[in-house]
Design an enzyme around this catalytic site. Structure first.
Site, PDB file in Angstrom:
ATOM      1  CE  LYS A 101      -2.073  -1.051   3.898  1.00 55.61           C
ATOM      2  NZ  LYS A 101      -1.393  -2.289   4.367  1.00 55.61           N
ATOM      3  NE  ARG A 127      -4.584  -1.240   9.916  1.00 57.99           N
ATOM      4  CZ  ARG A 127      -3.333  -0.595   9.109  1.00 57.99           C
ATOM      5  NH1 ARG A 127      -3.582   0.196   8.492  1.00 57.99           N
ATOM      6  NH2 ARG A 127      -2.653  -1.455   9.286  1.00 57.99           N
ATOM      7  NE  ARG A 178       7.666  -2.292   6.378  1.00 57.71           N
ATOM      8  CZ  ARG A 178       6.542  -2.297   6.568  1.00 57.71           C
ATOM      9  NH1 ARG A 178       5.684  -1.719   5.394  1.00 57.71           N
ATOM     10  NH2 ARG A 178       5.899  -2.889   7.666  1.00 57.71           N
ATOM     11  NE  ARG A 197       6.402  -0.147  10.082  1.00 59.38           N
ATOM     12  CZ  ARG A 197       5.286  -0.342   9.037  1.00 59.38           C
ATOM     13  NH1 ARG A 197       5.174   0.371   7.945  1.00 59.38           N
ATOM     14  NH2 ARG A 197       4.044  -0.843   9.453  1.00 59.38           N
ATOM     15  NE  ARG A 240       2.082  -4.872  11.023  1.00 60.78           N
ATOM     16  CZ  ARG A 240       3.274  -4.778  10.208  1.00 60.78           C
ATOM     17  NH1 ARG A 240       4.432  -5.055  10.622  1.00 60.78           N
ATOM     18  NH2 ARG A 240       3.142  -4.011   8.988  1.00 60.78           N
TER      19      ARG A 240
HETATM   20  P1  AP5 Z   1       4.848  -1.606   2.064  1.00 62.50           P
HETATM   21  O1  AP5 Z   1       4.572  -0.616   0.835  1.00 62.50           O
HETATM   22  O2  AP5 Z   1       5.572  -1.115   3.001  1.00 62.50           O
HETATM   23  O3  AP5 Z   1       3.533  -2.228   2.394  1.00 62.50           O
HETATM   24  P2  AP5 Z   1       2.263  -1.802   3.360  1.00 62.50           P
HETATM   25  O4  AP5 Z   1       0.997  -2.515   2.624  1.00 62.50           O
HETATM   26  O5  AP5 Z   1       2.403  -0.289   3.448  1.00 62.50           O
HETATM   27  O6  AP5 Z   1       2.624  -2.401   4.453  1.00 62.50           O
HETATM   28  P3  AP5 Z   1       2.678  -1.820   6.030  1.00 62.50           P
HETATM   29  O7  AP5 Z   1       3.329  -2.907   6.840  1.00 62.50           O
HETATM   30  O8  AP5 Z   1       2.946  -0.473   6.046  1.00 62.50           O
HETATM   31  O9  AP5 Z   1       1.090  -1.959   6.222  1.00 62.50           O
HETATM   32  P4  AP5 Z   1       0.458  -2.235   7.639  1.00 62.50           P
HETATM   33  O10 AP5 Z   1      -1.189  -2.026   7.150  1.00 62.50           O
HETATM   34  O11 AP5 Z   1       0.487  -3.125   8.454  1.00 62.50           O
HETATM   35  O12 AP5 Z   1       0.856  -0.763   8.430  1.00 62.50           O
HETATM   36  P5  AP5 Z   1       0.654   0.649   8.646  1.00 62.50           P
HETATM   37  O13 AP5 Z   1       1.807   1.413   8.543  1.00 62.50           O
HETATM   38  O14 AP5 Z   1      -0.468   0.830   7.845  1.00 62.50           O
HETATM   39  O15 AP5 Z   1       5.690  -2.978   1.356  1.00 62.50           O
HETATM   40  C1  AP5 Z   1       6.244  -3.851   2.291  1.00 62.50           C
HETATM   41  C2  AP5 Z   1       7.703  -4.247   1.595  1.00 62.50           C
HETATM   42  O16 AP5 Z   1       7.406  -4.751   0.399  1.00 62.50           O
HETATM   43  C3  AP5 Z   1       8.708  -2.934   1.543  1.00 62.50           C
HETATM   44  O17 AP5 Z   1       9.856  -3.383   1.871  1.00 62.50           O
HETATM   45  C4  AP5 Z   1       8.596  -2.817  -0.105  1.00 62.50           C
HETATM   46  O18 AP5 Z   1       9.716  -2.188  -0.496  1.00 62.50           O
HETATM   47  C5  AP5 Z   1       8.348  -4.110  -0.597  1.00 62.50           C
HETATM   48  N1  AP5 Z   1       7.395  -4.128  -1.718  1.00 62.50           N
HETATM   49  C6  AP5 Z   1       6.075  -3.355  -1.832  1.00 62.50           C
HETATM   50  N2  AP5 Z   1       5.702  -3.890  -3.198  1.00 62.50           N
HETATM   51  C7  AP5 Z   1       6.444  -4.674  -3.650  1.00 62.50           C
HETATM   52  C8  AP5 Z   1       6.640  -5.524  -4.923  1.00 62.50           C
HETATM   53  N3  AP5 Z   1       5.492  -5.451  -5.865  1.00 62.50           N
HETATM   54  N4  AP5 Z   1       7.389  -6.392  -5.150  1.00 62.50           N
HETATM   55  C9  AP5 Z   1       8.451  -6.620  -4.488  1.00 62.50           C
HETATM   56  N5  AP5 Z   1       8.502  -5.730  -3.213  1.00 62.50           N
HETATM   57  C10 AP5 Z   1       7.467  -4.927  -2.741  1.00 62.50           C
HETATM   58  O19 AP5 Z   1       0.042   0.674  10.065  1.00 62.50           O
HETATM   59  C11 AP5 Z   1       0.906   0.429  11.392  1.00 62.50           C
HETATM   60  C12 AP5 Z   1       0.154   0.194  12.609  1.00 62.50           C
HETATM   61  O20 AP5 Z   1      -0.410   1.601  12.950  1.00 62.50           O
HETATM   62  C13 AP5 Z   1      -0.937  -0.649  12.477  1.00 62.50           C
HETATM   63  O21 AP5 Z   1      -0.315  -1.936  13.102  1.00 62.50           O
HETATM   64  C14 AP5 Z   1      -1.882  -0.181  13.597  1.00 62.50           C
HETATM   65  O22 AP5 Z   1      -1.286  -0.286  14.766  1.00 62.50           O
HETATM   66  C15 AP5 Z   1      -1.549   1.289  13.204  1.00 62.50           C
HETATM   67  N6  AP5 Z   1      -2.763   1.922  12.458  1.00 62.50           N
HETATM   68  C16 AP5 Z   1      -2.630   2.363  11.117  1.00 62.50           C
HETATM   69  N7  AP5 Z   1      -3.751   2.680  10.368  1.00 62.50           N
HETATM   70  C17 AP5 Z   1      -4.623   2.294  11.239  1.00 62.50           C
HETATM   71  C18 AP5 Z   1      -6.196   2.390  11.330  1.00 62.50           C
HETATM   72  N8  AP5 Z   1      -6.667   2.961  10.311  1.00 62.50           N
HETATM   73  N9  AP5 Z   1      -6.866   2.059  12.539  1.00 62.50           N
HETATM   74  C19 AP5 Z   1      -6.301   1.479  13.547  1.00 62.50           C
HETATM   75  N10 AP5 Z   1      -4.852   1.441  13.473  1.00 62.50           N
HETATM   76  C20 AP5 Z   1      -4.215   1.726  12.626  1.00 62.50           C
HETATM   77 MG    MG Z   2       2.445   1.055   4.832  1.00 62.07          MG
END
Ligand code: AP5
Ligand code: MG
Length: 207
Positions: free
Chosen positions: A13, A88, A122, A153, A164
């Site tokens: 994402k 989410r 990552r 992270r 997660r």
């Molecule tokens: P990346 O782009 O970082 O993936 P992502 O989907 O953004 O993964 P996240 O771990 O950031 O998602 P998340 O939903 O768990 O965390 P968030 O920060 O939103 O890609 C991942 C890796 O793969 C990278 O190394 C990238 O280079 C590689 N990659 C990507 N695409 C690729 C491809 N096509 N091919 C090869 N490699 C690739 O949330 C963190 C925390 O915040 C949550 O756990 C929660 O506690 C809180 N939080 C956030 N939003 C909310 C909400 N709405 N409600 C409640 N709590 C929330």
């Molecule tokens: Mg992310």
């Protein structure tokens, strides 16, 4: 355009949102980045949510919804935005429907094995929120965009990734049916290289 990026942790994402934001010239709103910034700056919110983030749980809906509602009311969101990591839960999606009309929800479909391999490699830049994978970094410690120091992270530890994924499956996955019922869901195969997946998303948006 008002776009939601849905998908499991590690589905890409953030990576796709960062590309879309420069191509479409609309902001990326990442709730995860907003929370991590508060954590880094040790704001009252940051201190309140520290354990939740590091344990892989979800920040309470009322806090998250209020933050997003305020953010989307800012001037730079008037022509559209990319929501990355919000909504989410069904409660968050219903709240969003009450104050914004989104155009489409793109679901990045990636298998769990790929997710674990992506998250274990990552690297994250706390200065510019850039996200990278060690396989594409010349130096895994230096941000290729701003020169900041890259970190792993805390929620990318294996046990937290599993938590997660569990939270995703119980609380976030129902959003797929929610947006399908609204006729707004598009599922994109999120496996393959970054350029390949990005091209699939652009094809969907051009339709
Ligand atoms: P990346 O782009 O970082 O993936 P992502 O989907 O953004 O993964 P996240 O771990 O950031 O998602 P998340 O939903 O768990 O965390 P968030 O920060 O939103 O890609 C991942 C890796 O793969 C990278 O190394 C990238 O280079 C590689 N990659 C990507 N695409 C690729 C491809 N096509 N091919 C090869 N490699 C690739 O949330 C963190 C925390 O915040 C949550 O756990 C929660 O506690 C809180 N939080 C956030 N939003 C909310 C909400 N709405 N409600 C409640 N709590 C929330
Ligand atoms: Mg992310």
């Amino acid at each position: 355009m008002k776009i939601i990026l849905l998908g499991a942790p590690g589905s890409g994402k953030g990576t796709m949102a960062q590309r879309l934001t420069s191509e479409l010239d609309i902001p990326q709103i990442s709730t995860g980045d907003i929370f991590r910034k508060n954590l880094k700056e040790e704001t009252p919110l940051g201190l309140q949510i520290k354990d939740i983030l590091e344990g892989g749980g979800l920040v309470p809906d009322e806090i998250t919804i209020a933050i997003v509602k305020n953010r989307l009311a800012e001037e730079d969101c008037s022509n559209g935005y990319i929501l990355d990591g919000f909504p989410r839960s069904i409660a968050q999606a219903e709240a969003l429907d009450a104050f914004q009309k989104i155009d489409c929800a793109i679901n990045l479909d990636v298998d769990n094995q790929t997710i674990v391999s992506r998250l274990s490699g990552r690297r994250f830049c706390p200065d510019c929120s850039g996200t990278f994978h060690i396989s594409s970094l010349q130096d895994p410690t230096v941000c290729p965009v701003c020169g900041g120091k890259l970190i792993v992270r805390k929620d990318d530890r294996e046990e937290t990734v599993l938590e997660r994924l569990r939270v995703y499956e119980t609380t976030t996955l129902p959003l797929i049916e929610y947006y399908k019922a609204q006729g707004k869901l598009v599922t994109v195969n999120g496996t393959g290289g970054i350029d390949v997946v990005y091209r699939r998303i652009l094809d969907v948006l051009h339709k």
